[in-house]
Design a protein around this motif. Structure first.
Motif, PDB file in Angstrom:
ATOM      1  N   GLY A  30       4.216  27.462  33.967  1.00 60.23           N
ATOM      2  CA  GLY A  30       5.642  27.318  33.771  1.00 60.23           C
ATOM      3  C   GLY A  30       6.114  25.909  34.054  1.00 60.23           C
ATOM      4  N   GLN A  31       5.264  25.085  34.658  1.00 53.33           N
ATOM      5  CA  GLN A  31       5.590  23.691  34.928  1.00 53.33           C
ATOM      6  C   GLN A  31       5.232  22.857  33.712  1.00 53.33           C
ATOM      7  OE1 GLN A  31       7.064  22.663  37.751  1.00 53.33           O
ATOM      8  NE2 GLN A  31       7.117  24.801  38.367  1.00 53.33           N
ATOM      9  N   PRO A  32       6.009  21.827  33.399  1.00 52.78           N
ATOM     10  CA  PRO A  32       5.649  20.974  32.275  1.00 52.78           C
ATOM     11  C   PRO A  32       4.381  20.200  32.601  1.00 52.78           C
ATOM     12  CG  PRO A  32       7.554  20.074  33.439  1.00 52.78           C
ATOM     13  CD  PRO A  32       7.231  21.404  34.047  1.00 52.78           C
ATOM     14  N   ASP A  33       3.312  20.463  31.849  1.00 49.65           N
ATOM     15  CA  ASP A  33       2.048  19.781  32.098  1.00 49.65           C
ATOM     16  C   ASP A  33       1.709  18.840  30.954  1.00 49.65           C
ATOM     17  OD1 ASP A  33       1.488  21.638  30.191  1.00 49.65           O
ATOM     18  OD2 ASP A  33      -0.271  22.458  31.173  1.00 49.65           O
ATOM     19  N   ASP A  34       2.713  18.504  30.167  1.00 48.36           N
ATOM     20  CA  ASP A  34       2.472  17.608  29.049  1.00 48.36           C
ATOM     21  C   ASP A  34       2.924  16.195  29.390  1.00 48.36           C
ATOM     22  OD1 ASP A  34       5.129  18.252  29.077  1.00 48.36           O
ATOM     23  OD2 ASP A  34       5.326  18.418  26.906  1.00 48.36           O
ATOM     24  N   THR A  35       2.885  15.848  30.686  1.00 46.50           N
ATOM     25  CA  THR A  35       3.202  14.492  31.099  1.00 46.50           C
ATOM     26  C   THR A  35       1.966  13.869  31.726  1.00 46.50           C
ATOM     27  OG1 THR A  35       3.983  15.158  33.276  1.00 46.50           O
ATOM     28  CG2 THR A  35       5.638  15.020  31.526  1.00 46.50           C
ATOM     29  N   ILE A  36       1.950  12.554  31.726  1.00 43.04           N
ATOM     30  CA  ILE A  36       0.824  11.825  32.296  1.00 43.04           C
ATOM     31  C   ILE A  36       1.339  10.679  33.139  1.00 43.04           C
ATOM     32  CG2 ILE A  36       0.602  10.458  30.185  1.00 43.04           C
ATOM     33  CD1 ILE A  36      -2.417  10.209  30.848  1.00 43.04           C
ATOM     34  N   ALA A  37       0.636  10.396  34.197  1.00 40.28           N
ATOM     35  CA  ALA A  37       0.870   9.217  35.020  1.00 40.28           C
ATOM     36  C   ALA A  37      -0.509   8.725  35.440  1.00 40.28           C
ATOM     37  CB  ALA A  37       1.720   9.543  36.237  1.00 40.28           C
ATOM     38  N   ILE A  55       0.313   3.969  32.594  1.00 32.99           N
ATOM     39  CA  ILE A  55       0.716   5.006  31.657  1.00 32.99           C
ATOM     40  C   ILE A  55       1.573   5.972  32.470  1.00 32.99           C
ATOM     41  CG2 ILE A  55      -0.020   6.845  30.095  1.00 32.99           C
ATOM     42  CD1 ILE A  55      -2.766   5.477  29.973  1.00 32.99           C
ATOM     43  N   PRO A  56       2.830   6.113  32.114  1.00 34.49           N
ATOM     44  CA  PRO A  56       3.537   5.580  30.961  1.00 34.49           C
ATOM     45  C   PRO A  56       3.875   4.106  31.143  1.00 34.49           C
ATOM     46  CG  PRO A  56       5.046   6.866  32.298  1.00 34.49           C
ATOM     47  CD  PRO A  56       3.685   6.999  32.932  1.00 34.49           C
ATOM     48  N   ALA A  57       4.370   3.515  30.066  1.00 37.33           N
ATOM     49  CA  ALA A  57       4.786   2.117  30.067  1.00 37.33           C
ATOM     50  C   ALA A  57       6.312   2.057  30.073  1.00 37.33           C
ATOM     51  CB  ALA A  57       4.218   1.417  28.839  1.00 37.33           C
ATOM     52  N   ASP A  58       6.850   0.845  30.005  1.00 33.37           N
ATOM     53  CA  ASP A  58       8.298   0.663  30.002  1.00 33.37           C
ATOM     54  C   ASP A  58       8.938   1.040  28.674  1.00 33.37           C
ATOM     55  OD1 ASP A  58       8.201  -0.238  32.597  1.00 33.37           O
ATOM     56  OD2 ASP A  58       8.040  -2.344  32.015  1.00 33.37           O
ATOM     57  N   GLU A  59       8.129   1.271  27.676  1.00 33.85           N
ATOM     58  CA  GLU A  59       8.592   1.682  26.349  1.00 33.85           C
ATOM     59  C   GLU A  59       7.566   2.674  25.808  1.00 33.85           C
ATOM     60  OE1 GLU A  59       8.851  -2.010  24.265  1.00 33.85           O
ATOM     61  OE2 GLU A  59       6.762  -2.479  24.556  1.00 33.85           O
ATOM     62  N   PRO A  60       7.834   3.343  24.702  1.00 31.97           N
ATOM     63  CA  PRO A  60       6.841   4.268  24.161  1.00 31.97           C
ATOM     64  C   PRO A  60       5.483   3.574  24.026  1.00 31.97           C
ATOM     65  CG  PRO A  60       8.892   4.464  22.953  1.00 31.97           C
ATOM     66  CD  PRO A  60       9.049   3.282  23.869  1.00 31.97           C
ATOM     67  N   ALA A 147       5.872   8.909  25.799  1.00 32.71           N
ATOM     68  CA  ALA A 147       7.229   8.406  26.050  1.00 32.71           C
ATOM     69  C   ALA A 147       7.267   7.656  27.376  1.00 32.71           C
ATOM     70  CB  ALA A 147       8.220   9.567  26.074  1.00 32.71           C
ATOM     71  N   GLU A 148       8.373   6.956  27.604  1.00 37.05           N
ATOM     72  CA  GLU A 148       8.553   6.185  28.831  1.00 37.05           C
ATOM     73  C   GLU A 148       8.502   7.045  30.084  1.00 37.05           C
ATOM     74  OE1 GLU A 148      10.552   6.230  26.141  1.00 37.05           O
ATOM     75  OE2 GLU A 148      11.539   4.314  25.837  1.00 37.05           O
ATOM     76  N   ASP A 149       8.833   8.326  29.957  1.00 35.00           N
ATOM     77  CA  ASP A 149       8.808   9.225  31.111  1.00 35.00           C
ATOM     78  C   ASP A 149       7.471   9.953  31.266  1.00 35.00           C
ATOM     79  OD1 ASP A 149       8.917  11.066  29.039  1.00 35.00           O
ATOM     80  OD2 ASP A 149      10.820  11.951  29.649  1.00 35.00           O
ATOM     81  N   GLY A 150       6.481   9.593  30.446  1.00 40.19           N
ATOM     82  CA  GLY A 150       5.152  10.184  30.567  1.00 40.19           C
ATOM     83  C   GLY A 150       4.927  11.415  29.713  1.00 40.19           C
ATOM     84  N   ARG A 151       5.951  11.852  28.966  1.00 45.56           N
ATOM     85  CA  ARG A 151       5.763  13.012  28.088  1.00 45.56           C
ATOM     86  C   ARG A 151       4.893  12.630  26.901  1.00 45.56           C
ATOM     87  NH1 ARG A 151      10.166  14.256  25.310  1.00 45.56           N
ATOM     88  NH2 ARG A 151      11.108  12.290  25.920  1.00 45.56           N
ATOM     89  N   VAL A 152       3.970  13.507  26.572  1.00 45.10           N
ATOM     90  CA  VAL A 152       3.178  13.324  25.367  1.00 45.10           C
ATOM     91  C   VAL A 152       4.030  13.797  24.198  1.00 45.10           C
ATOM     92  CG1 VAL A 152       1.097  14.028  24.131  1.00 45.10           C
ATOM     93  CG2 VAL A 152       0.986  13.564  26.585  1.00 45.10           C
ATOM     94  N   LEU A 153       4.345  12.868  23.301  1.00 44.69           N
ATOM     95  CA  LEU A 153       5.234  13.178  22.179  1.00 44.69           C
ATOM     96  C   LEU A 153       4.493  13.647  20.939  1.00 44.69           C
ATOM     97  CD1 LEU A 153       7.642  10.112  22.477  1.00 44.69           C
ATOM     98  CD2 LEU A 153       8.016  12.451  23.316  1.00 44.69           C
TER      99      LEU A 153
END
Length: 176
Positions: A30-37, A55-60, A147-153
């Protein structure tokens, strides 16, 4: 009494099974696991300096996971170069080598391959495959847009064209 032990054993087994399923990704927590740091070691090569890339960077960030031993990666490089030349001012690029650098592939070979294929942006190494696993990359080449917030788009697997990369990148450029 035996029935109570049986039910307790079954309940305990269920808890362990669910825990394994969540930790292995088979069951969603149930937690968003599609982010990376993560942080990636970069090498000194054309367009790249030895150091680290966040990763993530300051821009996509377009991450192209590749290998010098992969013919499809080699065939895809002209499209990645074209996308970089078109969108390099709007998004960041990182190529991530999955080669075992320092083991069966020398860093000099990676740098030479990079130079031969007109790489112009940061080149990272992921010899232990920790970042590629976190990105859920199971084969190369795979390109992941973060994305800048670490979401895999988005992600592209296999050989890619400039049009494929444009279709991936253009929506985030249009939004900015």
């Amino acid at each position: 009494m035996n029935r109570r032990r049986l039910l307790a054993g079954l309940a305990g087994g269920g808890v362990v099974s669910v825990g394994w399923g969540v930790s292995s990704g088979v069951i969603s927590s149930g937690q968003p696991d599609d982010t990376i740091a993560a942080r990636v070691e970069t090498v000194d090569a054309p367009g790249s300096v030895a150091g680290e890339q966040s990763i993530p960077a300051d821009e996509p960030l377009v991450i192209d996971c590749m290998s010098v031993t992969c013919d499809v990666c080699e065939a895809s490089m002209p499209a990645v170069v074209e996308a970089y030349e078109e969108y390099g001012e709007s998004v960041s690029f990182l190529s991530l080598s999955t080669d075992p650098i320092g083991f069966s592939v020398a860093e000099a070979r990676l740098v030479s391959w990079w130079d031969d294929h007109d790489g112009q942006w940061p080149l990272g190494v992921d010899s232990q495959l920790t970042v590629t696993q976190e990105l859920e990359v199971s084969a190369v080449p795979t390109t992941v847009l973060v994305a800048e917030d670490g979401r895999v788009l988005d992600r592209l697997r296999g050989k890619k064209t400039a049009a494929d990369l444009e279709a991936m990148i253009e929506p985030v450029v249009s939004d900015n």
